[in-house]
Design an enzyme around this catalytic site. Structure first.
Site, PDB file in Angstrom:
ATOM      1  CD  GLU A  66      -3.825  -5.909   4.254  1.00 52.67           C
ATOM      2  OE1 GLU A  66      -4.640  -5.074   4.700  1.00 52.67           O
ATOM      3  OE2 GLU A  66      -2.598  -5.740   4.285  1.00 52.67           O
ATOM      4  CD  GLU A 122      -3.014  -0.994   2.285  1.00 53.12           C
ATOM      5  OE1 GLU A 122      -2.847  -0.158   3.188  1.00 53.12           O
ATOM      6  OE2 GLU A 122      -4.016  -1.720   2.202  1.00 53.12           O
TER       7      GLU A 122
END
Ligand code: BG6
Length: 466
Positions: A371, A163
């Site tokens: 995720e 991320e």
């Protein structure tokens, strides 16, 4: 339909959020060790000094994963555990820990899926400018190569970064993560560029080693949709997709930046400094990416922002709503949508639509959901953890994954966030995600939740009953 045989059912964690042992066995200090101790920065001053003590209890944790039938465990390596000073000398005991963890996984046939950077950077490097300093690129590549050489005989799945948008934006725009700088667009975009170059160079090194595994990057996947068909909102959504999505995916998968964003950054005088060599590295390695990891929690619903002076800013903890930093668009909380207790939209449908958008722009690149999960305050009755909403959330999203696969999206695995309750960067232990409960009032004892048994059955039946 059952999920295909080569589809991996997994769950994930990250070093700082689970390991603890922050200063043991030669580990260096990380930026998060320092940042989390600045008063007011984290929820109730929580930090990862002990976390859930995975460092000492990994054997018990991996055994619990095995009993659940987990096929793959995604975890991250802590850079300062391997290279306490960021660059240079390797800490043998750090290598030992991950060797043991990897071997423990393999003992049960659990596939280790390793992230190299899940936000904890050696503090020494942070103090020299962190991701805005080009020297960090070379330091990272050395660290990555050290990990490939130490673990690559057994680890065949590598994620370079987790991320980029979150740690760069939170680090240089909202000051919610280290180095806690506010509203510095030049530094924000510079940091993203340096990360992309570090990624591409690491991929190149990995391919040269011929370890015959796969390597990619994990991005936030927050596909943007206009709230209606109004032209200016559709335009605002396209602007948002450019800044929040294409800026991150294009340099990896196309080896170049979206012109729309570059031109605006040039006008604003915040285009990152980039050399021709760096641009060449990006281009050369675009086809070397084996997959993209998607961290999918929610989409974004967007409208044009008319109030330039609005002080309703984007939430650093991810809740929908608020004006984005350039003032052009705002994220909108919609009456007909569902939201979690933390204001994150719940939309499995948007996942399917979003993956189709990706396919259209980037072709058939392999995807993993690295995720996805529900942050909640779990219901406990007579010592049983009845996290039924979590099972329901994951069920809906697995169904969406199934649908995307049946519509031709190349999806090869699903990693629930998270395997065990862990430290949320900004929400402490209050926000739970795990299949395994950790009792903070009883010596961090582990306990299986309702969702644990539920996921075990999903894996056993390969999702046929969903
Ligand atoms: C992702 C991160 O952004 O979201 C995880 O990769 C994080 O590390 C997860 O824990 C959930 O975020 P939060 O703020 O709800 O803990």
């Amino acid at each position: 339909m059952k999920f295909p045989k080569d589809f991996l059912f997994g769950a994930a964690s990250a070093a700082y959020q689970v390991e603890g042992a922050w200063d043991e066995d030669g580990k260096g200090v990380s930026n998060w060790d320092v940042f989390s101790k600045i008063p007011g920065k984290t929820f109730e001053g929580t930090n990862g000094d002990v976390a859930v003590d995975h460092y000492h209890r990994y054997k018990e944790d991996v055994r619990l994963m095995a009993e659940m039938g987990l096929e793959s465990y995604r975890f991250s390596v802590s850079w300062p555990r391997i290279m306490p000073n960021g660059d240079g000398k390797v800490n043998k005991k750090g290598l030992d820990f991950y060797n043991n963890l990897i071997n423990e996984c393999l003992k049960y046939g659990i596939v280790p899926f390793v992230t190299l950077y899940h936000w904890d950077m050696p503090q020494v490097l942070e103090e020299k400018g962190g991701w805005t300093n080009k020297a960090t690129i070379d330091a990272f590549v050395k660290y990555a190569e050290t990990c490939f050489k130490a673990f690559g005989d057994r680890v065949k799945h590598w994620i370079t970064f987790n991320e980029t948008i979150v740690f760069c934006k939170s680090g240089y725009m909202s000051a919610a993560h280290p180095p806690a700088i506010e509203n510095d667009q030049k530094k924000y975009f510079q940091a993203t560029h340096n990360v992309f170059v570090a990624h591409a160079k690491s991929v190149e090194v990995y391919k040269k080693l011929k370890q015959y595994g796969e390597i990619g990057i994990t991005h936030v996947f927050n596909p943007v949709f206009s709230i209606d068909n109004n032209e200016e909102n559709v335009d605002a959504a396209e602007h948002a997709n450019n800044f929040e999505l294409y800026w991150y995916y294009d340099p990896i998968l196309k080896g170049e930046y979206p012109e729309y964003v570059s031109n605006i950054l040039k006008e604003r005088n915040v285009l990152p400094d980039m050399t021709q060599d760096e641009l060449d590295v990006l281009k050369r390695n675009a086809d070397n990416n084996d997959f993209i990891g998607l961290n999918y929690y929610q989409p974004m619903r967007v409208a044009k922002n008319h109030d330039i002076n609005s002080n309703e800013k984007q939430s650093p903890t991810g809740a929908a709503g608020g004006v984005y930093f350039d003032g052009y668009f705002k994220s909108v909380v919609m009456k007909d949508k569902k939201y979690t207790k933390w204001g994150w939209e719940i939309s499995p449908e948007a996942f399917v639509d979003g993956t189709k958008m990706l396919k259209e722009r980037y072709g058939d690149i392999k995807l993993y959901v690295t995720e996805n999960g529900l942050g909640d305050i779990d219901l406990i009755i007579e010592d049983e953890i009845l996290d039924v909403p979590r099972a329901k959330f994951i069920e809906e999203h697995l169904r969406a994954v199934k649908k995307a696969i049946s519509e031709g999206v190349n999806l090869k695995g699903y990693y629930a966030w998270s395997v065990i309750d862990l430290l949320s960067w900004l929400n402490g232990y209050k926000k739970q995600y795990g299949f395994i409960y950790v009792d903070h009032n009883n010596n961090l004892a582990r306990k299986k939740k309702y969702s644990y048994y539920w996921y075990k059955n999903v894996i056993e039946t390969r999702g046929e009953e969903l």
